[in-house]
Design an enzyme around this catalytic site. Structure first.
Site, PDB file in Angstrom:
ATOM      1  N   SER A 426       0.762  -1.023  -0.052  1.00  0.00           N
ATOM      2  CA  SER A 426       0.000  -0.217  -0.108  1.00  0.00           C
ATOM      3  C   SER A 426       0.839   1.127  -0.011  1.00  0.00           C
ATOM      4  O   SER A 426       0.301   2.403  -0.254  1.00  0.00           O
ATOM      5  CB  SER A 426      -1.089  -0.002   1.255  1.00  0.00           C
ATOM      6  N   HIS A 447      -2.525  -2.596  -6.493  1.00  0.00           N
ATOM      7  CA  HIS A 447      -3.039  -2.311  -5.195  1.00  0.00           C
ATOM      8  C   HIS A 447      -4.366  -2.277  -5.042  1.00  0.00           C
ATOM      9  O   HIS A 447      -5.233  -1.640  -5.405  1.00  0.00           O
ATOM     10  CB  HIS A 447      -2.437  -0.889  -4.801  1.00  0.00           C
ATOM     11  N   GLU A 459      -5.334   0.056  -7.749  1.00  0.00           N
ATOM     12  CA  GLU A 459      -4.368   1.219  -8.341  1.00  0.00           C
ATOM     13  C   GLU A 459      -3.254   0.165  -9.055  1.00  0.00           C
ATOM     14  O   GLU A 459      -2.717  -0.672  -8.597  1.00  0.00           O
ATOM     15  CB  GLU A 459      -3.730   1.893  -7.124  1.00  0.00           C
ATOM     16  N   ASN A 497      -3.661   6.563  -1.136  1.00  0.00           N
ATOM     17  CA  ASN A 497      -2.814   6.630   0.341  1.00  0.00           C
ATOM     18  C   ASN A 497      -2.413   7.624   0.448  1.00  0.00           C
ATOM     19  O   ASN A 497      -2.467   8.376   1.995  1.00  0.00           O
ATOM     20  CB  ASN A 497      -2.349   5.341   0.673  1.00  0.00           C
TER      21      ASN A 497
HETATM   22  N1  LIG Z   1      -4.884  -4.600   5.299  1.00  0.00           N
HETATM   23  C1  LIG Z   1      -5.349  -3.447   4.462  1.00  0.00           C
HETATM   24  O1  LIG Z   1      -6.048  -2.797   4.410  1.00  0.00           O
HETATM   25  C2  LIG Z   1      -4.337  -3.156   3.107  1.00  0.00           C
HETATM   26  C3  LIG Z   1      -5.053  -2.809   1.955  1.00  0.00           C
HETATM   27  C4  LIG Z   1      -4.194  -2.618   0.893  1.00  0.00           C
HETATM   28  C5  LIG Z   1      -2.777  -3.267   0.758  1.00  0.00           C
HETATM   29  N2  LIG Z   1      -2.293  -3.882   2.106  1.00  0.00           N
HETATM   30  C6  LIG Z   1      -1.049  -4.522   1.814  1.00  0.00           C
HETATM   31  O2  LIG Z   1      -1.123  -5.851   1.591  1.00  0.00           O
HETATM   32  C7  LIG Z   1      -0.154  -6.468   2.397  1.00  0.00           C
HETATM   33  C8  LIG Z   1      -0.690  -7.480   3.064  1.00  0.00           C
HETATM   34  O3  LIG Z   1      -1.382  -7.050   4.141  1.00  0.00           O
HETATM   35  P1  LIG Z   1      -2.717  -7.659   5.144  1.00  0.00           P
HETATM   36  O4  LIG Z   1      -3.191  -6.631   5.838  1.00  0.00           O
HETATM   37  O5  LIG Z   1      -3.131  -8.910   4.249  1.00  0.00           O
HETATM   38  O6  LIG Z   1      -1.346  -8.507   6.184  1.00  0.00           O
HETATM   39  P2  LIG Z   1      -1.420  -9.566   7.036  1.00  0.00           P
HETATM   40  O7  LIG Z   1      -0.532  -9.451   8.099  1.00  0.00           O
HETATM   41  O8  LIG Z   1      -2.758  -9.871   7.278  1.00  0.00           O
HETATM   42  O9  LIG Z   1      -1.168 -10.722   5.919  1.00  0.00           O
HETATM   43  C9  LIG Z   1       0.218 -10.810   5.731  1.00  0.00           C
HETATM   44  C10 LIG Z   1       0.643 -12.306   5.480  1.00  0.00           C
HETATM   45  O10 LIG Z   1       1.851 -12.604   4.878  1.00  0.00           O
HETATM   46  C11 LIG Z   1       2.563 -13.682   5.405  1.00  0.00           C
HETATM   47  N3  LIG Z   1       3.920 -13.821   5.289  1.00  0.00           N
HETATM   48  C12 LIG Z   1       4.863 -12.936   5.832  1.00  0.00           C
HETATM   49  N4  LIG Z   1       6.099 -13.411   5.439  1.00  0.00           N
HETATM   50  C13 LIG Z   1       5.806 -14.236   4.178  1.00  0.00           C
HETATM   51  C14 LIG Z   1       6.613 -14.986   3.262  1.00  0.00           C
HETATM   52  N5  LIG Z   1       7.941 -14.830   3.057  1.00  0.00           N
HETATM   53  N6  LIG Z   1       5.906 -15.721   2.427  1.00  0.00           N
HETATM   54  C15 LIG Z   1       4.671 -15.781   2.288  1.00  0.00           C
HETATM   55  N7  LIG Z   1       3.976 -15.210   3.324  1.00  0.00           N
HETATM   56  C16 LIG Z   1       4.343 -14.099   4.021  1.00  0.00           C
HETATM   57  C17 LIG Z   1       2.215 -13.612   6.919  1.00  0.00           C
HETATM   58  O11 LIG Z   1       2.252 -14.774   7.674  1.00  0.00           O
HETATM   59  C18 LIG Z   1       0.623 -13.079   6.865  1.00  0.00           C
HETATM   60  O12 LIG Z   1      -0.126 -14.163   6.693  1.00  0.00           O
HETATM   61  C19 LIG Z   1       0.606  -5.382   2.709  1.00  0.00           C
HETATM   62  O13 LIG Z   1       1.677  -5.102   1.811  1.00  0.00           O
HETATM   63  C20 LIG Z   1      -0.444  -4.245   3.018  1.00  0.00           C
HETATM   64  O14 LIG Z   1       0.540  -2.984   3.138  1.00  0.00           O
HETATM   65  C21 LIG Z   1      -2.999  -3.998   2.944  1.00  0.00           C
END
Ligand SMILES: NC(=O)c1ccc[n+]([C@@H]2O[C@H](COP(=O)([O-])OP(=O)(O)OC[C@H]3O[C@@H](n4cnc5c(N)ncnc54)[C@H](O)[C@@H]3O)[C@@H](O)[C@H]2O)c1
Length: 705
Positions: A426, A447, A459, A497
């Site tokens: 993000s 995104h 995005e 963002n």
């Molecule tokens: N939550 C939101 O609102 C949101 C919105 C848009 C984008 N994002 C982006 O999406 C991404 C994930 O966010 P999230 O909220 O799902 O986080 P989350 O913490 O729920 O999930 C992340 C997952 O990645 C896993 N992980 C860590 N290292 C890893 C690896 N080496 N290989 C495989 N899996 C691995 C973790 O175990 C976890 O299950 C981030 O980059 C975040 O910025 C989040």
């Protein structure tokens, strides 16, 4: 123009096909309505006809509605009333035909299209996912004007009808059958046969004998009794007022049209409906909502469709976003392989996917079989087995550049030639991430917003080395997934963002300066934001917001230096809704009220505290967004004001009735925007300094549009 053709079979059933020449979709334009009017006269006089089937000649749609360009062109209420009255007259004739009429519906059946189907005696619809029935007029700031507010409540009952008319939401096959909106559900291949059979069976009986709402007896009695009906209206009105906060007049007008129609019956109700529509059509709110409709259409159309075919997707990271992304791909037919670091996390991702499938099934969007088949397309793993076959990997691991870089190079060790790597980050730089890649031209940002299944925007982030083929492939893919892509250039926080975060931080700053939690969120809600800034911070997570604000600070410099409170709260373990401790208090997932302990975390050195007026709260928040938007255009993060407006509407729910952030800026006028910004600059510092392009607009008297 000949939009209609018909043939009469040996049983005397006329099959009327609507196929608007030169268009992909059927629309009820004025010329079409005129042609239909004359045609119905001919049908009525034809003694050979014993029944009629009305169907669409288009592959994937029945009728998408009236012609929106015509609605946009209505500038005075007399014209609006004329349009509605003449449409009503055509459908009244259709309803009065001396033989049974059956609408055979496949694909979207919207607005005027559904009103036409309601004027028919029967409706047979397909169980296809594309088949959706709706009266979405309130979303354009108007109400149904071709009899929808009169016929629908009589057919499906008051509450079912209000549920559709006041929200504009779609009803799919299962619910349509349950409420009586559809008389029969069938397969696409059998549609014409079943409709014909229905018309044949009903020969000699132009209308069904029992025209009354389906559903539980108790509910029907409740809705039909004048006293309890009053209560239904009272509750509906209260809900509408709460949800629209006076910003959207159409749902209240629709409620009035339904109430009036049920009380008076007959012609008077139709006349009242036309009047209410006519009042709304020329208003600024309606014009703004129509421009949002066109923004949506712009994003849906693919200016440069990509020839790249994709069938298999890998999802890296099975968290909140990974689970949602895997579900989306699987629902749309892609084979999905999902990886996380341990089996427990993979299991959680699969559960998240299944939860969404079940929700979609409950809503009637998917059948049980479609949901099961979709879910079966996802498999989980803790290594890269199966990733060699992926056409694309979408990465959604934790927001950490080092982790993301190593995941990227791990994937490339197994990836097939030509596979695309799309990060759902993000805020982290795609250009920087791509430095870990052997083929940075295939690295791109994709995104999605949270929750993936609901938020329409994606995005598509172009890094310095991302190729145009890759960008086009992701934009096309996003559309295939049913999302609206906007292409943006890499930069801190990309587009959405970056603007959102500065807006959220300003809310926290105002809190530091003396505004209360309620005052800030109330003012922003009244302005039309879908939720208060502080509630939103709790939803996003104060920990995540803090991290993103640091990234923006590093990328954009002193002028966006975050206030102290956000960091202080983060350090004290205020993470928001996820740990039940934020700007608000929570009982489980339920918000119970503002958490006054937050005020105690405001560091003493933030200076004097004062009451801030609701007007200032809105001005500071929104003008700061306008300023940042102008900078994003200057820096070519995005190249068009309409696309920027669309991004904020579909990405964070910027109030659609305002037409968009920059449209709102134009309404204020650049001169006033600059004056106000300069006023705030004097009081609060350089984060309000108006940028060059805004000064220029103010000087020349021009606008963003
Ligand atoms: N939550 C939101 O609102 C949101 C919105 C848009 C984008 N994002 C982006 O999406 C991404 C994930 O966010 P999230 O909220 O799902 O986080 P989350 O913490 O729920 O999930 C992340 C997952 O990645 C896993 N992980 C860590 N290292 C890893 C690896 N080496 N290989 C495989 N899996 C691995 C973790 O175990 C976890 O299950 C981030 O980059 C975040 O910025 C989040």
């Amino acid at each position: 123009m000949t939009a209609f053709t018909y043939e009469i079979d040996k049983d005397g059933i006329a099959v009327l096909t609507f196929d608007l020449p030169g268009e992909k979709v059927n629309k009820l334009t004025t010329p079409v309505m005129r042609e239909l009017d004359a045609l119905i006269d001919g049908l009525a006089a034809n003694k050979d006809i014993r029944g009629l089937v009305f169907r669409s000649g288009k592959e994937g749609n029945f009728i998408v509605g009236a012609d929106i360009a015509e609605i946009r062109g209505i500038t005075d209420s007399a014209a609006g009333e004329r349009l509605a009255r003449s449409g009503q007259a055509v459908f009244a004739k259709l309803e009065a035909l001396p033989f049974p009429t059956v609408a055979a519906i496949h694909g979207p059946c919207m607005g005027g299209g559904l009103e036409l189907a309601l004027a028919c005696a029967y409706r047979v619809i397909t169980n296809d996912q594309k088949t959706a029935l709706a009266l979405p007029e309130v979303r354009l700031g108007i109400i149904p004007g071709f009899g929808g507010t009169q016929r629908l409540p009589r057919l499906v009952g008051l509450t079912n009808a209000l549920d559709m008319i006041l929200t504009g939401k779609s009803v799919y096959a299962g619910k349509a059958k349950k409420t009586g909106l559809a008389d029969e559900i069938t397969y696409k291949e059998l549609l014409l046969d079943r409709a014909r059979a229905m018309a044949k069976k009903a020969r000699g009986k132009p209308r069904p004998s029992k025209v009354r709402a389906k559903g539980p007896l108790a509910k029907r009695v409740f809705e039909d009794n004048p006293l309890t009906r009053k209560l239904v209206f009272r509750i509906a009105e209260k809900n509408v007022r709460r949800e629209t906060r006076g910003n959207y007049p159409a749902p209240l007008a629709a409620l009035d049209a339904v109430r009036f129609g049920l009380a008076r019956k007959g012609e008077e109700g139709y006349r009242h409906e036309a009047k209410r529509l006519a009042e709304l059509a020329p208003t600024e709110v309606s014009k703004n909502l129509i421009s949002v409709f066109y923004l949506n259409e712009t994003l849906k159309k693919d200016p440069m469709p990509s020839p790249v075919r994709m069938a298999r997707a890998g999802v890296l990271g099975a968290g909140v976003m990974g689970g949602g992304i895997a579900q989306l791909f699987a629902e749309k037919g892609y084979i999905v392989r999902m990886k996380d670091i341990n089996a427990k996390a993979v299991g959680a991702g699969l559960r998240e996917g299944w939860k969404i499938f079940s929700k979609r099934q409950k809503k009637g969007v998917l059948t049980a079989i479609q949901a099961r088949d979709g879910f079966d397309r996802i498999t989980g793993t803790t290594d890269y087995a199966g990733f060699g076959a992926s056409d694309i990997a979408v990465e959604a691991v934790i927001e950490n550049m080092d982790v993301k870089k190593s995941v990227l190079s791990e994937f490339e060790q197994v990836a097939k030639e030509g596979a695309i790597y799309a990060s759902n980050t993000s805020s982290l730089s795609i250009t920087e991430m791509a430095k870990a890649s052997k083929r940075p031209d295939r690295v791109v940002g994709m995104h999605f917003f949270n929750p993936v299944e609901k938020m329409p925007l994606v995005e598509v982030v172009r890094g310095e080395k991302t190729s145009e083929e890759t960008v086009a492939a992701i934009a096309t893919l996003s559309r295939k997934l049913g999302k609206l892509p906007v292409i943006v250039n890499d930069g801190p926080g990309f587009l959405v963002n970056r603007i959102l975060m500065l807006y959220l931080e300003e809310a926290v700053t105002m809190l530091e300066q003396g505004a209360t939690i309620e005052a800030i969120d109330d003012a922003l809600l009244k302005f039309g934001m879908p939720m208060g800034a502080l509630i939103l911070l709790d939803e996003i997570g104060i920990d995540i917001a803090h991290k993103v604000s640091e990234i923006l600070y590093r990328g954009l410099g002193e002028r966006v230096k975050p206030g102290v409170l956000l960091g202080a709260l983060y350090k004290e373990g205020y993470f928001g809704k996820k740990n039940g401790k934020g700007f608000y208090r929570y009982q489980g997932r339920k918000r119970t009220g503002p958490d006054s302990s937050v005020y105690g975390r405001i560091p003493a050195h933030t200076g004097g505290r004062a009451v801030i007026s609701p007007e200032e709260i809105v001005d500071r928040s929104v003008l700061l967004m306008i300023k940042e938007a102008a900078l994003c255009l200057e820096e070519n993060i995005i190249d068009r004001p309409d696309l920027l407006d669309a991004s904020l509407i579909f990405g964070i729910g910027f109030p659609p009735f305002r037409g968009g952030l920059l449209r709102y800026a134009d309404k204020l006028g650049a001169k006033m925007v600059v004056e106000k910004l300069e006023g705030f600059e004097k009081k609060y510092g350089e984060r309000f300094t108006p940028p060059k392009s805004l000064l220029e607009l103010a000087k020349t008297g021009k606008g963003f549009y």
